[in-house]
Design a protein around this motif. Structure first.
Motif, PDB file in Angstrom:
ATOM      1  N   LYS A  31       0.845  -1.219   0.000  1.00 18.57           N
ATOM      2  CA  LYS A  31       0.000   0.000   0.000  1.00 18.57           C
ATOM      3  C   LYS A  31       0.872   1.257   0.000  1.00 18.57           C
ATOM      4  O   LYS A  31       0.628   2.186  -0.754  1.00 18.57           O
ATOM      5  CB  LYS A  31      -0.931   0.034   1.224  1.00 18.57           C
ATOM      6  CG  LYS A  31      -1.906  -1.125   1.285  1.00 18.57           C
ATOM      7  CD  LYS A  31      -2.850  -1.009   2.456  1.00 18.57           C
ATOM      8  CE  LYS A  31      -2.183  -1.099   3.819  1.00 18.57           C
ATOM      9  NZ  LYS A  31      -1.534  -2.398   4.103  1.00 18.57           N
ATOM     10  N   GLY A  32       1.873   1.251   0.882  1.00 22.70           N
ATOM     11  CA  GLY A  32       2.752   2.420   0.980  1.00 22.70           C
ATOM     12  C   GLY A  32       3.569   2.598  -0.301  1.00 22.70           C
ATOM     13  O   GLY A  32       3.728   3.711  -0.806  1.00 22.70           O
ATOM     14  N   SER A  35       1.282   3.757  -3.058  1.00 27.41           N
ATOM     15  CA  SER A  35       0.848   5.139  -2.758  1.00 27.41           C
ATOM     16  C   SER A  35       1.934   6.139  -3.119  1.00 27.41           C
ATOM     17  O   SER A  35       1.659   7.211  -3.654  1.00 27.41           O
ATOM     18  CB  SER A  35       0.511   5.301  -1.269  1.00 27.41           C
ATOM     19  OG  SER A  35      -0.584   4.499  -0.929  1.00 27.41           O
ATOM     20  N   GLU A  36       3.186   5.780  -2.824  1.00 24.15           N
ATOM     21  CA  GLU A  36       4.293   6.694  -3.136  1.00 24.15           C
ATOM     22  C   GLU A  36       4.352   6.951  -4.648  1.00 24.15           C
ATOM     23  O   GLU A  36       4.577   8.068  -5.105  1.00 24.15           O
ATOM     24  CB  GLU A  36       5.595   6.061  -2.650  1.00 24.15           C
ATOM     25  CG  GLU A  36       6.762   7.029  -2.652  1.00 24.15           C
ATOM     26  CD  GLU A  36       8.090   6.326  -2.376  1.00 24.15           C
ATOM     27  OE1 GLU A  36       8.099   5.242  -1.761  1.00 24.15           O
ATOM     28  OE2 GLU A  36       9.116   6.869  -2.814  1.00 24.15           O
ATOM     29  N   HIS A  46      -0.684  11.623   0.194  1.00 21.77           N
ATOM     30  CA  HIS A  46      -0.747  10.287   0.799  1.00 21.77           C
ATOM     31  C   HIS A  46      -1.066  10.452   2.276  1.00 21.77           C
ATOM     32  O   HIS A  46      -0.295  11.074   3.009  1.00 21.77           O
ATOM     33  CB  HIS A  46       0.616   9.603   0.605  1.00 21.77           C
ATOM     34  CG  HIS A  46       0.721   8.250   1.218  1.00 21.77           C
ATOM     35  ND1 HIS A  46       1.908   7.737   1.684  1.00 21.77           N
ATOM     36  CD2 HIS A  46      -0.199   7.277   1.438  1.00 21.77           C
ATOM     37  CE1 HIS A  46       1.715   6.521   2.157  1.00 21.77           C
ATOM     38  NE2 HIS A  46       0.443   6.214   2.021  1.00 21.77           N
ATOM     39  N   SER A  48      -1.510   8.279   5.422  1.00 22.34           N
ATOM     40  CA  SER A  48      -1.339   6.917   5.940  1.00 22.34           C
ATOM     41  C   SER A  48      -1.517   6.909   7.453  1.00 22.34           C
ATOM     42  O   SER A  48      -0.758   7.563   8.178  1.00 22.34           O
ATOM     43  CB  SER A  48       0.066   6.409   5.572  1.00 22.34           C
ATOM     44  OG  SER A  48       0.477   5.392   6.458  1.00 22.34           O
ATOM     45  N   SER A  49      -2.506   6.172   7.921  1.00 23.91           N
ATOM     46  CA  SER A  49      -2.756   6.116   9.372  1.00 23.91           C
ATOM     47  C   SER A  49      -1.555   5.522  10.101  1.00 23.91           C
ATOM     48  O   SER A  49      -1.147   6.020  11.152  1.00 23.91           O
ATOM     49  CB  SER A  49      -4.025   5.310   9.679  1.00 23.91           C
ATOM     50  OG  SER A  49      -3.978   4.071   9.013  1.00 23.91           O
ATOM     51  N   ASP A  51       1.644   5.561   9.206  1.00 25.16           N
ATOM     52  CA  ASP A  51       2.753   6.522   9.250  1.00 25.16           C
ATOM     53  C   ASP A  51       2.485   7.594  10.312  1.00 25.16           C
ATOM     54  O   ASP A  51       3.388   7.977  11.066  1.00 25.16           O
ATOM     55  CB  ASP A  51       2.938   7.215   7.883  1.00 25.16           C
ATOM     56  CG  ASP A  51       3.587   6.296   6.852  1.00 25.16           C
ATOM     57  OD1 ASP A  51       4.011   5.189   7.229  1.00 25.16           O
ATOM     58  OD2 ASP A  51       3.652   6.692   5.667  1.00 25.16           O
ATOM     59  N   ASP A 101      -4.470   5.461   3.134  1.00 21.03           N
ATOM     60  CA  ASP A 101      -3.778   4.168   3.282  1.00 21.03           C
ATOM     61  C   ASP A 101      -3.875   3.741   4.750  1.00 21.03           C
ATOM     62  O   ASP A 101      -3.398   4.442   5.634  1.00 21.03           O
ATOM     63  CB  ASP A 101      -2.323   4.394   2.801  1.00 21.03           C
ATOM     64  CG  ASP A 101      -1.315   3.340   3.252  1.00 21.03           C
ATOM     65  OD1 ASP A 101      -1.693   2.361   3.908  1.00 21.03           O
ATOM     66  OD2 ASP A 101      -0.125   3.523   2.933  1.00 21.03           O
ATOM     67  N   GLY A 102      -4.518   2.610   4.989  1.00 23.22           N
ATOM     68  CA  GLY A 102      -4.629   2.088   6.363  1.00 23.22           C
ATOM     69  C   GLY A 102      -5.902   2.522   7.066  1.00 23.22           C
ATOM     70  O   GLY A 102      -6.161   2.108   8.192  1.00 23.22           O
TER      71      GLY A 102
END
Ligand code: G5P
Ligand code: MG
Length: 230
Positions: A31-32, A35-36, A46, A48-49, A51, A101-102
């Motif tokens: 996912k990460g 996403s990047e 992006h 991200s929970s 992160d 993401d997440g």
């Protein structure tokens, strides 16, 4: 009331509709990583929970202190804490295209998100568990920034060091094999209903494969068609 959906923004000199996407996939599914690439290609933000939570742990904030143990054990951080944090971040982002993401991570979070935001697409990464278990053994991260490396796939320029800051890389507490097993089990249990919920609304597109290099071109084509930039 939610943020009006049909706002227009300017990106690379083209007018395009704000696009709100969610990326779903098991722990370590990429996912990460995907996403990047979406950020670099389409200019989405992006969010991200994982992160955000890890940055809070590094900074020893109240949120970080509350989240730390849950994450280390492969359990979900309580809904109220995560939802509040993520909705605040979405508000901060304003009228910009983003990839979540997440989050959402279960049906309760999906329902709260849908009461606030109109999601345009759900990208579902379908990667076999055996591939994931191998991958996460080789994952190294720079927790303050969220940058992720993988030995043999995306190596840091200097072994063990972050490319930008030169800081020493670490491994995630929750990448220990026994915790990964728990996270995968929890994922299957909780995300089945979320995918079904989005599926009923015609929002899910699934990308199946074993490697990012085969999945990314398909995600890129899908988004190019959807965001009218192709
Ligand atoms: P996170 O941070 O959301 P997960 O478990 O959803 O964590 P994770 O582990 O971050 O997901 P990912 O982002 O899907 O995985 O995968 P990635 O990092 O891009 O890729 C994995 C590795 O494989 C990387 O090293 C990458 O370089 C490499 N890789 C990618 N592609 C390839 C390839 O083709 N080949 C090879 N060889 N390698 C590749 O959540 C963490 C915790 O935070 C809490 C929970 O406790 C959760 O467990 N949390 C929440 N709690 C409640 N509600 C929420 N909404 C929460 N969100 C987070
Ligand atoms: Mg991730």
């Amino acid at each position: 009331m939610g943020i009006p959906h049909y706002k227009y923004t300017c990106f690379t000199n083209m007018y395009t509709k704000i696009f709100r996407a969610v990326i779903i996939g098991a722990p370590g599914s990429g996912k990460g990583t995907i996403s990047e690439r979406i950020v670099n290609t389409f200019g989405f933000l992006h969010i991200s929970s994982g992160d955000i939570l890890r940055q809070n742990i590094v900074n020893n904030t109240d949120l970080g202190k509350k989240a730390k143990q849950y994450i280390a054990e492969g359990q979900l951080v309580p809904d109220d804490i995560v939802t509040k944090t993520m909705l605040a971040r979405i508000t901060e982002v304003g009228n910009k295209s983003y990839i979540l993401d997440g989050f959402p991570r279960n049906s309760a979070q999906a329902e709260i998100l849908s009461s606030r935001e109109q999601i345009d697409a759900v990208i579902n990464l379908n990667i076999p568990h055996d591939v994931i278990i191998e991958r996460v053994k080789n994952r190294w991260i720079h927790a303050p920034s969220g940058r992720v490396y993988n030995i043999g796939f995306d190596d840091p320029k200097v072994p063990g060091r972050d490319d930008i800051t030169g800081d020493r890389l670490t491994q995630r507490e929750d990448d220990k094999p026994e915790v990964v097993a728990r996270r995968l089990q929890l994922y299957d249990e909780l995300m089945g209903p979320v995918l079904a919920w989005y599926g009923k609304r015609g929002l899910v597109t699934s990308f199946k494969g074993r490697e990012t290099k085969e999945i990314w071109p398909r995600v890129e084509r899908f988004l190019k068609d959807r965001v009218n930039m192709g």
